[in-house]
Write a protein that holds these residues in place. Structure first.
Motif, PDB file in Angstrom:
ATOM      1  N   UNK A  13      15.024 -48.235  -4.867  1.00 44.09           N
ATOM      2  CA  UNK A  13      13.779 -48.733  -4.942  1.00 44.09           C
ATOM      3  C   UNK A  13      13.893 -49.706  -5.942  1.00 44.09           C
ATOM      4  N   UNK A  14      14.112 -49.329  -7.247  1.00 41.15           N
ATOM      5  CA  UNK A  14      14.228 -50.131  -8.486  1.00 41.15           C
ATOM      6  C   UNK A  14      15.029 -49.677  -9.552  1.00 41.15           C
ATOM      7  N   UNK A  15      15.633 -50.464 -10.611  1.00 36.82           N
ATOM      8  CA  UNK A  15      16.185 -49.966 -11.450  1.00 36.82           C
ATOM      9  C   UNK A  15      15.097 -50.444 -12.688  1.00 36.82           C
ATOM     10  N   UNK A  16      14.839 -49.385 -13.396  1.00 41.26           N
ATOM     11  CA  UNK A  16      13.793 -49.679 -14.585  1.00 41.26           C
ATOM     12  C   UNK A  16      14.556 -49.390 -15.982  1.00 41.26           C
ATOM     13  N   UNK A  17      14.344 -50.436 -16.727  1.00 38.24           N
ATOM     14  CA  UNK A  17      14.719 -50.400 -18.229  1.00 38.24           C
ATOM     15  C   UNK A  17      13.431 -50.283 -18.989  1.00 38.24           C
ATOM     16  N   UNK A  18      13.137 -49.411 -19.737  1.00 40.46           N
ATOM     17  CA  UNK A  18      11.713 -49.222 -20.370  1.00 40.46           C
ATOM     18  C   UNK A  18      12.314 -49.226 -21.709  1.00 40.46           C
ATOM     19  N   UNK A  19      11.676 -50.142 -22.602  1.00 39.21           N
ATOM     20  CA  UNK A  19      11.804 -50.316 -24.102  1.00 39.21           C
ATOM     21  C   UNK A  19      10.958 -49.701 -24.748  1.00 39.21           C
ATOM     22  N   UNK A  20      11.427 -48.677 -25.937  1.00 39.18           N
ATOM     23  CA  UNK A  20      10.701 -47.705 -26.527  1.00 39.18           C
ATOM     24  C   UNK A  20      10.496 -47.801 -27.998  1.00 39.18           C
ATOM     25  N   UNK A  21       9.318 -47.665 -28.645  1.00 36.82           N
ATOM     26  CA  UNK A  21       9.115 -47.405 -29.904  1.00 36.82           C
ATOM     27  C   UNK A  21       9.933 -46.330 -30.523  1.00 36.82           C
ATOM     28  N   UNK A  22      10.006 -46.131 -31.905  1.00 37.72           N
ATOM     29  CA  UNK A  22      10.612 -44.985 -32.462  1.00 37.72           C
ATOM     30  C   UNK A  22       9.746 -43.741 -32.030  1.00 37.72           C
ATOM     31  N   UNK A  23      10.493 -42.489 -31.958  1.00 36.93           N
ATOM     32  CA  UNK A  23       9.636 -41.246 -31.481  1.00 36.93           C
ATOM     33  C   UNK A  23       8.797 -40.895 -32.566  1.00 36.93           C
ATOM     34  N   UNK A  24       7.587 -40.536 -32.309  1.00 33.98           N
ATOM     35  CA  UNK A  24       6.543 -39.745 -33.112  1.00 33.98           C
ATOM     36  C   UNK A  24       6.542 -38.504 -32.961  1.00 33.98           C
ATOM     37  N   UNK A  25       7.173 -37.723 -33.966  1.00 33.54           N
ATOM     38  CA  UNK A  25       7.004 -36.369 -33.811  1.00 33.54           C
ATOM     39  C   UNK A  25       5.717 -35.548 -34.275  1.00 33.54           C
ATOM     40  N   UNK A  26       5.125 -34.955 -33.274  1.00 33.03           N
ATOM     41  CA  UNK A  26       3.624 -34.219 -33.852  1.00 33.03           C
ATOM     42  C   UNK A  26       4.028 -32.805 -34.259  1.00 33.03           C
ATOM     43  N   UNK A  27       5.195 -32.120 -34.067  1.00 29.36           N
ATOM     44  CA  UNK A  27       5.455 -30.920 -34.672  1.00 29.36           C
ATOM     45  C   UNK A  27       5.399 -30.010 -33.542  1.00 29.36           C
ATOM     46  N   UNK A  28       5.401 -28.680 -33.818  1.00 31.98           N
ATOM     47  CA  UNK A  28       5.683 -27.552 -33.218  1.00 31.98           C
ATOM     48  C   UNK A  28       4.102 -27.143 -32.584  1.00 31.98           C
ATOM     49  N   UNK A  29       4.111 -27.018 -31.439  1.00 30.65           N
ATOM     50  CA  UNK A  29       2.980 -26.212 -31.179  1.00 30.65           C
ATOM     51  C   UNK A  29       3.203 -25.140 -30.037  1.00 30.65           C
TER      52      UNK A  29
END
Length: 149
Positions: A6-22
């Motif tokens: 179907x396609x090759x996807x290259x998804x650019x990301x911001x740094x991880x936002x860690x909301x903590x344990x739930x």
């Protein structure tokens, strides 16, 4: 049943936002800042504004839950949602978390992909289920998606 590229996807990301344990696990949000996709019947850009609302579980597995908007090379807008899992040996997951380059063969990263659009040229995607194999880098996710035929 067969798989068609179907396609090759290259998804650019911001740094991880860690909301903590739930009660679900460790909640993380990773914003999508752009990217591209290229395939035999589907190509274009990934628009900023989507995200992965991810949960890390105590055993190290990540539950993937993304939503994004795509613009095809000919101007159609598509909604893409993915859900899946990423897991592997603890030492491999530690290397991934540290931003090291890790061979995707060392861990399991698979996605289920659903599309939605009102554009007549791409309505076939509304009736198409796709699966993908992914790889994580420090700033992006790359995955190869295949439609199920």
């Amino acid at each position: 049943m067969n798989l068609k590229s179907l396609a090759v996807f290259e998804v650019k990301l911001d740094p991880v936002l860690d909301l903590g344990d739930s009660h679900w696990g460790s909640r993380r949000v990773i914003n999508i800042v752009g990217g591209t996709f290229e395939g035999p019947r589907l190509s274009g850009e990934i628009l900023p504004g989507g995200a992965d609302w991810q949960v890390l579980h105590p055993d190290g597995m990540a539950s993937i839950d993304t939503r994004s908007t795509l613009r095809t090379h000919d101007g159609a807008l598509l909604y893409l949602s993915t859900s899946g899992v990423r897991h592997g040996p603890p030492e491999v997951l530690r290397r991934l978390a540290a931003g090291e380059a890790v061979d995707p063969a060392e861990y399991y990263f698979r996605l289920f992909c659903r599309f939605e659009t009102g554009d007549e040229r791409y309505r076939w995607l509304n009736r198409t289920l796709a699966v993908a194999s992914g790889a994580r880098t420090t700033e992006a996710v790359r995955y190869e998606a295949y439609s199920l035929g």
